[in-house]
Enzyme design. Sequence first.
Site, PDB file in Angstrom:
ATOM      1  N   SER A 187       1.107  -1.616   0.333  1.00 35.28           N
ATOM      2  CA  SER A 187       0.088   0.176   0.036  1.00 35.28           C
ATOM      3  C   SER A 187       1.588   1.504  -0.006  1.00 35.28           C
ATOM      4  CB  SER A 187      -0.536  -0.095   1.127  1.00 35.28           C
ATOM      5  OG  SER A 187      -1.430   1.258   1.546  1.00 35.28           O
ATOM      6  N   TYR A 190      -2.200  -0.635  10.861  1.00 37.44           N
ATOM      7  CA  TYR A 190      -2.521  -1.512   9.748  1.00 37.44           C
ATOM      8  C   TYR A 190      -1.057  -1.122   8.483  1.00 37.44           C
ATOM      9  CZ  TYR A 190      -3.592  -1.699   5.379  1.00 37.44           C
ATOM     10  OH  TYR A 190      -3.810  -1.737   3.398  1.00 37.44           O
ATOM     11  N   LYS A 205       1.942  -4.281   6.842  1.00 37.03           N
ATOM     12  CA  LYS A 205       2.519  -3.320   5.348  1.00 37.03           C
ATOM     13  C   LYS A 205       4.052  -2.958   5.140  1.00 37.03           C
ATOM     14  CE  LYS A 205      -1.539  -4.109   3.690  1.00 37.03           C
ATOM     15  NZ  LYS A 205      -1.822  -6.479   2.596  1.00 37.03           N
TER      16      LYS A 205
HETATM   17  P1  NAD Z   1     -11.500  -5.960   1.674  1.00 30.55           P
HETATM   18  O1  NAD Z   1     -11.521  -6.827   3.062  1.00 30.55           O
HETATM   19  O2  NAD Z   1     -12.324  -6.215   0.863  1.00 30.55           O
HETATM   20  O3  NAD Z   1     -10.405  -7.548   1.425  1.00 30.55           O
HETATM   21  C1  NAD Z   1      -9.932  -8.946   1.784  1.00 30.55           C
HETATM   22  C2  NAD Z   1     -10.006  -9.905   2.044  1.00 30.55           C
HETATM   23  O4  NAD Z   1      -9.504 -10.936   3.250  1.00 30.55           O
HETATM   24  C3  NAD Z   1     -11.215  -9.943   2.847  1.00 30.55           C
HETATM   25  O5  NAD Z   1     -12.449 -10.784   2.052  1.00 30.55           O
HETATM   26  C4  NAD Z   1     -10.914 -11.046   4.057  1.00 30.55           C
HETATM   27  O6  NAD Z   1     -12.409 -11.706   4.474  1.00 30.55           O
HETATM   28  C5  NAD Z   1     -10.215 -11.802   3.807  1.00 30.55           C
HETATM   29  N1  NAD Z   1      -9.376 -12.117   4.914  1.00 30.55           N
HETATM   30  C6  NAD Z   1      -8.999 -11.168   6.090  1.00 30.55           C
HETATM   31  N2  NAD Z   1      -8.114 -11.766   6.909  1.00 30.55           N
HETATM   32  C7  NAD Z   1      -7.521 -13.465   6.667  1.00 30.55           C
HETATM   33  C8  NAD Z   1      -7.340 -14.441   6.643  1.00 30.55           C
HETATM   34  N3  NAD Z   1      -6.604 -14.663   8.118  1.00 30.55           N
HETATM   35  N4  NAD Z   1      -7.874 -15.637   6.064  1.00 30.55           N
HETATM   36  C9  NAD Z   1      -8.175 -15.658   5.253  1.00 30.55           C
HETATM   37  N5  NAD Z   1      -8.753 -14.851   4.571  1.00 30.55           N
HETATM   38  C10 NAD Z   1      -8.447 -13.231   5.240  1.00 30.55           C
HETATM   39  O7  NAD Z   1      -9.739  -5.594   1.046  1.00 30.55           O
HETATM   40  P2  NAD Z   1      -9.745  -4.945  -0.001  1.00 30.55           P
HETATM   41  O8  NAD Z   1      -9.761  -3.189  -0.388  1.00 30.55           O
HETATM   42  O9  NAD Z   1      -9.605  -6.050  -1.260  1.00 30.55           O
HETATM   43  O10 NAD Z   1      -8.122  -5.036   0.264  1.00 30.55           O
HETATM   44  C11 NAD Z   1      -7.638  -6.477  -0.303  1.00 30.55           C
HETATM   45  C12 NAD Z   1      -5.797  -6.304  -0.023  1.00 30.55           C
HETATM   46  O11 NAD Z   1      -5.662  -5.361  -0.615  1.00 30.55           O
HETATM   47  C13 NAD Z   1      -5.539  -6.239   1.733  1.00 30.55           C
HETATM   48  O12 NAD Z   1      -4.441  -6.761   1.957  1.00 30.55           O
HETATM   49  C14 NAD Z   1      -5.637  -5.021   1.668  1.00 30.55           C
HETATM   50  O13 NAD Z   1      -4.482  -4.952   3.148  1.00 30.55           O
HETATM   51  C15 NAD Z   1      -5.357  -4.045  -0.085  1.00 30.55           C
HETATM   52  N6  NAD Z   1      -4.523  -2.266   0.267  1.00 30.55           N
HETATM   53  C16 NAD Z   1      -5.858  -2.482   0.176  1.00 30.55           C
HETATM   54  C17 NAD Z   1      -6.564  -1.153   0.209  1.00 30.55           C
HETATM   55  C18 NAD Z   1      -7.557  -0.426  -0.107  1.00 30.55           C
HETATM   56  O14 NAD Z   1      -7.531   0.894  -0.173  1.00 30.55           O
HETATM   57  N7  NAD Z   1      -8.719  -1.095  -0.822  1.00 30.55           N
HETATM   58  C19 NAD Z   1      -5.498  -0.020  -0.298  1.00 30.55           C
HETATM   59  C20 NAD Z   1      -4.157  -0.415  -0.349  1.00 30.55           C
HETATM   60  C21 NAD Z   1      -3.734  -2.385   0.018  1.00 30.55           C
HETATM   61  C1  WQD Z   2      -9.074   9.513   0.853  1.00 31.40           C
HETATM   62  C2  WQD Z   2      -9.684  10.504   1.577  1.00 31.40           C
HETATM   63  C3  WQD Z   2     -10.335  11.172   3.406  1.00 31.40           C
HETATM   64  C4  WQD Z   2     -14.444  10.035   3.163  1.00 31.40           C
HETATM   65  C5  WQD Z   2      -6.891   4.752   2.821  1.00 31.40           C
HETATM   66  C6  WQD Z   2      -5.146   3.443   3.296  1.00 31.40           C
HETATM   67  C7  WQD Z   2      -4.492   3.791   2.583  1.00 31.40           C
HETATM   68  C8  WQD Z   2      -4.899   2.496   1.815  1.00 31.40           C
HETATM   69  C9  WQD Z   2      -5.698   3.443   0.989  1.00 31.40           C
HETATM   70  C10 WQD Z   2      -4.711   0.685   2.441  1.00 31.40           C
HETATM   71  C11 WQD Z   2      -8.743  11.584   2.178  1.00 31.40           C
HETATM   72  C12 WQD Z   2     -11.030  11.864   2.777  1.00 31.40           C
HETATM   73  C13 WQD Z   2     -13.056   9.756   3.273  1.00 31.40           C
HETATM   74  C14 WQD Z   2     -15.043  11.137   4.013  1.00 31.40           C
HETATM   75  C15 WQD Z   2     -12.885  12.801   3.333  1.00 31.40           C
HETATM   76  N1  WQD Z   2      -5.961   1.318   2.359  1.00 31.40           N
HETATM   77  N2  WQD Z   2     -12.369  11.054   3.123  1.00 31.40           N
HETATM   78  N3  WQD Z   2     -14.686  11.972   3.993  1.00 31.40           N
HETATM   79  O1  WQD Z   2      -7.379   7.129   3.711  1.00 31.40           O
HETATM   80  O2  WQD Z   2      -6.373   7.902   1.682  1.00 31.40           O
HETATM   81  O3  WQD Z   2      -6.095   5.842   2.636  1.00 31.40           O
HETATM   82  O4  WQD Z   2      -7.058   3.529   1.958  1.00 31.40           O
HETATM   83  O5  WQD Z   2      -3.521   0.128   1.857  1.00 31.40           O
HETATM   84  O6  WQD Z   2      -3.978   2.975   3.514  1.00 31.40           O
HETATM   85  O7  WQD Z   2      -5.398   4.794   4.739  1.00 31.40           O
HETATM   86  O8  WQD Z   2      -8.693   7.184   1.858  1.00 31.40           O
HETATM   87  O9  WQD Z   2     -10.556   6.514   1.266  1.00 31.40           O
HETATM   88  O10 WQD Z   2     -10.115   7.037   4.074  1.00 31.40           O
HETATM   89  O11 WQD Z   2      -9.343   9.231   1.906  1.00 31.40           O
HETATM   90  O12 WQD Z   2     -13.467  14.097   3.030  1.00 31.40           O
HETATM   91  O13 WQD Z   2     -15.758  10.390   4.774  1.00 31.40           O
HETATM   92  O14 WQD Z   2     -11.360  11.280   1.665  1.00 31.40           O
HETATM   93  O15 WQD Z   2     -10.022  12.490   5.269  1.00 31.40           O
HETATM   94  O16 WQD Z   2      -8.708  12.679   2.540  1.00 31.40           O
HETATM   95  P1  WQD Z   2      -6.849   7.290   2.842  1.00 31.40           P
HETATM   96  P2  WQD Z   2      -9.456   7.396   1.939  1.00 31.40           P
END
Ligand code: NAD
Ligand code: WQD
Length: 348
Positions: A129, A154, A158
């Site tokens: 991330s 969190y 990562k």
């Molecule tokens: P999500 O929660 O929709 O998907 C993650 C899935 O993993 C879920 O379905 C959950 O049930 C499963 N899971 C969690 N712990 C588990 C375990 N111990 N065993 C088996 N399954 C398990 O989230 P997402 O948005 O699809 O994110 C996927 C990956 O990408 C995650 O690693 C997240 O940290 C990373 N990521 C997400 C974002 C974002 O903003 N969505 C940004 C950067 C990185």
């Molecule tokens: C985006 C912008 C908020 C909600 C997160 C994790 C990051 C990565 C991606 C996993 C920010 C603003 C949001 C609301 C708002 N995930 N906001 N009102 O914080 O950039 O990133 O998801 O790895 O690690 O931190 O994403 O979508 O929460 O926010 O104004 O109700 O929207 O302040 O500026 P963020 P976000």
Amino acid sequence: MDMKQKVLVTGGTGYIGSHTIIDLIQHGYEVVCVDNGSNSDTSPLQTIKQLTGVEVPFYPLDLCDLDASEQIFVDHPDIRGIIHFAALKAVGESVEKPLLYFKNNLESLMNILTLALRYKVKGFIFSSSCTVYGDAPESPVTEQTPWQEAASPYGRTKQIGEHIITDTIKDSAMQGILLRYFNPAGAHPSGIIGESPINPPQNLVPVITETAIGRRDQMTVFGTDYPTRDGSCIRDYIHVMDLARAHTLALQYLFDGKQNQSCDVFNVGIGNGLSVLEIIAAFEKETGVKLNYKLGPRRPGDVVAIYADYSRAAQLLGWQPQFTVRDIMSSAWKWEQYRTQLMENSLK
Ligand code: NAD
Ligand code: WQD
């Protein structure tokens, strides 16, 4: 004819995992899926079947249970690649329950790596991330931009996860790719699969669509006094299908033997920094729906601005974003309307 290569997708019923499975199947891979259901249900598997015609073998397992998880590899000893999405991802919750996050995200990672090495998997892709960069002093960030202190447990899972993978596979035959996602958003263009988490979403785009459809009364813009062009934070929103594509390309890159190092890392964002207010305006313009929002105080832990330099992914993986912010908004809205209809029908 070539045998289809088999790929295990962990967290595969989650948001990014389920979209990636569609892209993998459409590019000729055979997929096996595992998820413990902590943040998803199994409905994406039915939709994947509807969209691709393929029924994906599914293991409802917790990857923190090594012995139970080994069954996947006993049944499928020919798994060549793993895309490891499974993790807990709620930043705020990780501040309240750090041990839950360290335990779930790191133990599951160590277990899947153990099995990957034991069963001689060739390629391992990890969901990292942009949060690893912390409060980056300037954007765009490249993969070389030094890490700052993680803003949450969190984020630290990562950072530590990247180190665990790099150290673990260093002297093995397995190769790894760490993909640092920026802000994934939007849904499959069909509008019948999208983000449908069990825990209430905190991310901007689902908060917008939930407000627009009336599931939330009002939303708040977190901070309007940042040193940016309109005072709100700037992020790099990437369409989930563009992100899905990056995984398929990364896997192919490893399978084709194109990577000459044990582990490599790529930013996956589209390099276009947009503010919260610009995102709201884009939603309103694209959908014609007026959003009920108010301007509020900053949210603790937010960085002012971050967006990606993705030239490394473009050069080496041949990845280019295909979708715009308008596509993000239209697909997210299509999906929100569809899933709201489904929920209403199930209550009748
Ligand atoms: P999500 O929660 O929709 O998907 C993650 C899935 O993993 C879920 O379905 C959950 O049930 C499963 N899971 C969690 N712990 C588990 C375990 N111990 N065993 C088996 N399954 C398990 O989230 P997402 O948005 O699809 O994110 C996927 C990956 O990408 C995650 O690693 C997240 O940290 C990373 N990521 C997400 C974002 C974002 O903003 N969505 C940004 C950067 C990185
Ligand atoms: C985006 C912008 C908020 C909600 C997160 C994790 C990051 C990565 C991606 C996993 C920010 C603003 C949001 C609301 C708002 N995930 N906001 N009102 O914080 O950039 O990133 O998801 O790895 O690690 O931190 O994403 O979508 O929460 O926010 O104004 O109700 O929207 O302040 O500026 P963020 P976000």
